[in-house]
Scaffold this motif. Structure first.
Motif, PDB file in Angstrom:
ATOM      1  N   ASN A  87       4.655  40.714 -17.899  1.00  0.00           N
ATOM      2  CA  ASN A  87       3.773  41.284 -16.867  1.00  0.00           C
ATOM      3  C   ASN A  87       3.942  42.780 -16.722  1.00  0.00           C
ATOM      4  N   GLU A  88       5.169  43.268 -16.895  1.00  0.00           N
ATOM      5  CA  GLU A  88       5.407  44.704 -16.775  1.00  0.00           C
ATOM      6  C   GLU A  88       4.571  45.485 -17.792  1.00  0.00           C
ATOM      7  N   SER A  89       4.520  44.993 -19.022  1.00  0.00           N
ATOM      8  CA  SER A  89       3.729  45.666 -20.061  1.00  0.00           C
ATOM      9  C   SER A  89       2.237  45.550 -19.775  1.00  0.00           C
ATOM     10  N   LYS A  90       1.808  44.372 -19.325  1.00  0.00           N
ATOM     11  CA  LYS A  90       0.392  44.199 -18.999  1.00  0.00           C
ATOM     12  C   LYS A  90      -0.034  45.166 -17.895  1.00  0.00           C
ATOM     13  N   ASN A  91       0.839  45.363 -16.917  1.00  0.00           N
ATOM     14  CA  ASN A  91       0.518  46.292 -15.813  1.00  0.00           C
ATOM     15  C   ASN A  91       0.410  47.725 -16.319  1.00  0.00           C
ATOM     16  N   ILE A  92       1.272  48.088 -17.256  1.00  0.00           N
ATOM     17  CA  ILE A  92       1.209  49.448 -17.819  1.00  0.00           C
ATOM     18  C   ILE A  92      -0.132  49.661 -18.519  1.00  0.00           C
ATOM     19  N   LEU A  93      -0.583  48.673 -19.273  1.00  0.00           N
ATOM     20  CA  LEU A  93      -1.868  48.790 -19.955  1.00  0.00           C
ATOM     21  C   LEU A  93      -3.016  48.866 -18.952  1.00  0.00           C
ATOM     22  N   HIS A  94      -2.962  48.035 -17.925  1.00  0.00           N
ATOM     23  CA  HIS A  94      -4.021  48.046 -16.910  1.00  0.00           C
ATOM     24  C   HIS A  94      -4.057  49.385 -16.183  1.00  0.00           C
ATOM     25  N   ASP A  95      -2.881  49.927 -15.873  1.00  0.00           N
ATOM     26  CA  ASP A  95      -2.826  51.213 -15.178  1.00  0.00           C
ATOM     27  C   ASP A  95      -3.431  52.344 -16.006  1.00  0.00           C
ATOM     28  N   ASN A  96      -3.460  52.135 -17.329  1.00  0.00           N
ATOM     29  CA  ASN A  96      -4.057  53.146 -18.209  1.00  0.00           C
ATOM     30  C   ASN A  96      -5.459  52.743 -18.662  1.00  0.00           C
ATOM     31  N   ASN A  97      -6.068  51.838 -17.894  1.00  0.00           N
ATOM     32  CA  ASN A  97      -7.442  51.394 -18.148  1.00  0.00           C
ATOM     33  C   ASN A  97      -7.622  50.805 -19.550  1.00  0.00           C
ATOM     34  N   ILE A  98      -6.605  50.068 -19.995  1.00  0.00           N
ATOM     35  CA  ILE A  98      -6.679  49.384 -21.280  1.00  0.00           C
ATOM     36  C   ILE A  98      -6.796  47.889 -20.994  1.00  0.00           C
ATOM     37  N   PHE A  99      -7.958  47.332 -21.301  1.00  0.00           N
ATOM     38  CA  PHE A  99      -8.201  45.922 -21.022  1.00  0.00           C
ATOM     39  C   PHE A  99      -8.569  45.210 -22.329  1.00  0.00           C
ATOM     40  N   ILE A 100      -7.719  44.299 -22.737  1.00  0.00           N
ATOM     41  CA  ILE A 100      -7.931  43.546 -23.974  1.00  0.00           C
ATOM     42  C   ILE A 100      -7.975  42.066 -23.617  1.00  0.00           C
ATOM     43  N   SER A 101      -9.036  41.404 -23.997  1.00  0.00           N
ATOM     44  CA  SER A 101      -9.191  39.989 -23.640  1.00  0.00           C
ATOM     45  C   SER A 101      -8.122  39.130 -24.310  1.00  0.00           C
ATOM     46  N   THR A 102      -7.751  38.065 -23.655  1.00  0.00           N
ATOM     47  CA  THR A 102      -6.759  37.120 -24.184  1.00  0.00           C
ATOM     48  C   THR A 102      -7.448  35.790 -24.467  1.00  0.00           C
ATOM     49  N   PRO A 103      -6.891  34.965 -25.346  1.00  0.00           N
ATOM     50  CA  PRO A 103      -7.571  33.709 -25.725  1.00  0.00           C
ATOM     51  C   PRO A 103      -7.678  32.706 -24.595  1.00  0.00           C
ATOM     52  N   THR A 104      -6.799  32.797 -23.613  1.00  0.00           N
ATOM     53  CA  THR A 104      -6.827  31.846 -22.500  1.00  0.00           C
ATOM     54  C   THR A 104      -6.162  32.462 -21.285  1.00  0.00           C
ATOM     55  N   SER A 105      -6.587  32.037 -20.110  1.00  0.00           N
ATOM     56  CA  SER A 105      -5.952  32.502 -18.876  1.00  0.00           C
ATOM     57  C   SER A 105      -4.775  31.609 -18.491  1.00  0.00           C
ATOM     58  N   LYS A 106      -4.653  30.481 -19.183  1.00  0.00           N
ATOM     59  CA  LYS A 106      -3.563  29.550 -18.909  1.00  0.00           C
ATOM     60  C   LYS A 106      -2.301  29.979 -19.664  1.00  0.00           C
ATOM     61  N   PRO A 107      -1.140  29.461 -19.273  1.00  0.00           N
ATOM     62  CA  PRO A 107       0.098  29.755 -20.015  1.00  0.00           C
ATOM     63  C   PRO A 107      -0.023  29.296 -21.459  1.00  0.00           C
ATOM     64  N   LEU A 108       0.512  30.089 -22.383  1.00  0.00           N
ATOM     65  CA  LEU A 108       0.436  29.764 -23.802  1.00  0.00           C
ATOM     66  C   LEU A 108       1.308  28.554 -24.123  1.00  0.00           C
ATOM     67  N   LEU A 109       0.906  27.802 -25.143  1.00  0.00           N
ATOM     68  CA  LEU A 109       1.659  26.606 -25.534  1.00  0.00           C
ATOM     69  C   LEU A 109       3.027  26.960 -26.109  1.00  0.00           C
ATOM     70  N   PHE A 110       3.104  28.084 -26.826  1.00  0.00           N
ATOM     71  CA  PHE A 110       4.344  28.458 -27.508  1.00  0.00           C
ATOM     72  C   PHE A 110       4.658  29.933 -27.271  1.00  0.00           C
ATOM     73  N   ASN A 111       5.908  30.261 -27.473  1.00  0.00           N
ATOM     74  CA  ASN A 111       6.313  31.664 -27.479  1.00  0.00           C
ATOM     75  C   ASN A 111       6.131  32.174 -28.916  1.00  0.00           C
ATOM     76  N   TYR A 112       4.892  32.508 -29.244  1.00  0.00           N
ATOM     77  CA  TYR A 112       4.528  32.833 -30.621  1.00  0.00           C
ATOM     78  C   TYR A 112       5.382  33.960 -31.207  1.00  0.00           C
ATOM     79  N   VAL A 113       5.643  34.972 -30.418  1.00  0.00           N
ATOM     80  CA  VAL A 113       6.367  36.146 -30.909  1.00  0.00           C
ATOM     81  C   VAL A 113       7.738  35.770 -31.442  1.00  0.00           C
ATOM     82  N   SER A 114       8.401  34.802 -30.821  1.00  0.00           N
ATOM     83  CA  SER A 114       9.752  34.424 -31.230  1.00  0.00           C
ATOM     84  C   SER A 114       9.789  33.810 -32.620  1.00  0.00           C
TER      85      SER A 114
END
Length: 488
Positions: A73-100
């Motif tokens: 959330n901290e990173s998402k807030n930084i992007l929003h504060d800089n008017n950077i809005f990128i759509s995500t595939p779902t508003s629900k919690p992701l099934l997996f921690n893909y990055v890991s």
């Protein structure tokens, strides 16, 4: 009752499908277990996909939107504060921690995805793109526990302002591909935690820092080293490199400027050697011609200067007996080519230049090199005719032969009936072997002497009969040894 394979069995089966992305994607929808195993493998190297341009852009955009959804959330807030809005595939919690699941990271690759997906061309675009890139890289640094492959190149168009964070997961790094002019703190961090790199590839620019030398020096068992130089040279780092001369088994050198390679003589355990250079002064090759590499099996020398072919011949006389693969491109010298049949009897793969009228040399090599399995031949213009090559290969190639690569320099002189005659003769050979028949830069004008549709029909006929496996590559992909693309 349906029987479920144990998890470890499924894992082992799916590992074999790693290079078959289409099959892995189909496994995603079977059940949650299959989905989890497939996702873990697919995300291991998420940039390792090869599709058409439109398909690739769609996949890249999907990757970016998923990564944005994974951000804290901290990173998402930084992007929003800089008017950077990128759509995500779902508003629900992701099934997996893909990055890991990621084991491979390309900084350049993600810069390309970010710039392409955001389509930013405004004055603040570079700042905004850099901000997105840094937040994603920070997430990788905290979420990836075991990074295996890292690529960090600076490209002029994608040269964003990146700050490489502290990356504990890089402790397990085994492969590094980078530029020499990256910030010194990047090399310092890696030199402190990475001591088991198996492969290092460095593109040398004008800067060679002590931190780079320390990183190379600190490795315990370096086996693969790739050095390239376009506007700098590696002279200052040679003493550091030669400290690993006993462990390095693969050495590749690319240079279009004044970079010495005579230091190669100290690498006595080499199994693979590639030297690509624009030769002005041949003194380095003169030094190497009498050096013995008892374990050398693969030799690639795009030899642009044939003024001293005897240097290569002397090298082959000392080292040719154990060679399995030989590439001597851009050099047409009959004496040199004939020496291959004498000094390299155990070759399995070969690419050399034959000029028009050297069909007898090809015949001699095919007869002398009885273990030969694959050969690449240029046809047309000042080189051999395709029709004569086909006739010679089917008549004189050894029993183990199974792959013919033809690269056209002009239009082919082979008619559809010539191809059919070749395939029929191949089908009658004893013992029977499926032939991989490859055309490099396969285009309609390659066969202007015959009807192009007829050529396709002949090829398809013998593919269906199981006589041949037909492949085509672009010239660039062939030089990079990328995967084949099938017509049928």
């Amino acid at each position: 009752m349906a029987y479920q394979l144990p998890d470890d069995c499924l894992n082992e089966i799916f590992e074999y499908l790693e290079m078959d992305k289409f099959t892995l994607h189909s496994c995603l929808l079977v059940n949650r277990l299959w989905c989890e195993i497939s996702v873990r493998i697919l995300w291991r190297n998420i940039l390792n996909f090869k599709f058409g341009k439109k398909r690739s852009f769609k996949i890249e955009t999907s990757i970016l939107s998923t990564l944005i959804a994974c951000l804290p959330n901290e990173s998402k807030n930084i992007l929003h504060d800089n008017n950077i809005f990128i759509s995500t595939p779902t508003s629900k919690p992701l099934l997996f921690n893909y990055v890991s699941f990621c084991k491979s990271l390309s900084i350049y690759g993600f810069n390309r995805i970010i710039i392409g997906a955001l389509e930013s061309r405004k004055s603040l675009a570079k700042h905004r793109n850099s901000l997105v890139a840094n937040e994603i890289i920070k997430m990788f640094a905290t979420q990836i526990s075991s990074l295996k492959h890292l690529t960090y190149h600076r490209k002029p168009f994608y040269n964003l302002n990146i700050s490489f964070p502290h990356f504990p997961g890089a402790r397990e790094l085994s492969e590094l591909y980078c530029d020499s002019d990256l910030p010194s703190d990047f090399f310092y961090q890696l030199s402190q935690i990475c001591h088991n790199l198996q492969s290092i590839s460095i593109d040398f620019c004008k800067i060679i820092t002590d931190e780079i030398k320390e990183l190379i020096s600190s490795q315990n068992n370096l086996k693969n080293l790739i050095l390239s130089s376009s506007n700098g040279n590696w002279t200052d780092i040679i003493p550091t490199i030669t400290n690993h001369s006993n462990t390095i088994t693969k050495l590749k050198l690319y240079s279009n400027c004044d970079s010495s390679f005579s230091f190669v003589s100290s690498f006595s355990n080499l199994q693979e050697l590639m030297i690509s250079f624009l030769i002005g002064d041949l003194k380095d090759l003169e030094i190497l011609q009498y050096v013995n590499f008892p374990k050398l099996q693969i030799l690639k020398i795009p030899f642009y200067n044939c003024s001293k072919p005897e240097y290569i011949m002397n090298f082959l006389e000392n080292n040719g007996k154990n060679l399995k693969k030989l590439y001597i491109g851009e050099c047409t010298n009959k004496t040199l080519n004939l020496s291959i049949s004498k000094f390299c009897p155990n070759l399995k793969s070969l690419f050399i230049m034959f000029t028009n009228g050297e069909l007898d040399v090809l015949k001699t090599i095919l007869i002398s090199c009885q273990y030969l399995e694959s050969i690449k031949i240029l046809c047309g213009n000042y080189h051999l005719s395709e029709k004569e090559v086909l006739e010679t290969v089917v008549k004189y190639s050894p029993n183990n032969f199974r792959e013919l690569k033809i690269q056209h320099t002009t239009n082919s002189d082979a008619f559809p009936n010539d191809l059919e005659s070749f395939f029929i003769s191949w089908e009658r050979r004893t013992p029977k072997k499926l032939l991989s028949f490859m055309i490099i830069d396969y285009k309609e004008y390659n066969y202007n002497y015959g009807n192009f549709c007829e050529v396709l029909e002949v090829i398809k006929k013998y593919v269906d009969l199981g006589t041949i496996k037909f492949m085509t590559k672009s010239k660039e992909k062939e030089s990079e040894e990328e995967e084949e693309f099938y017509i049928f």
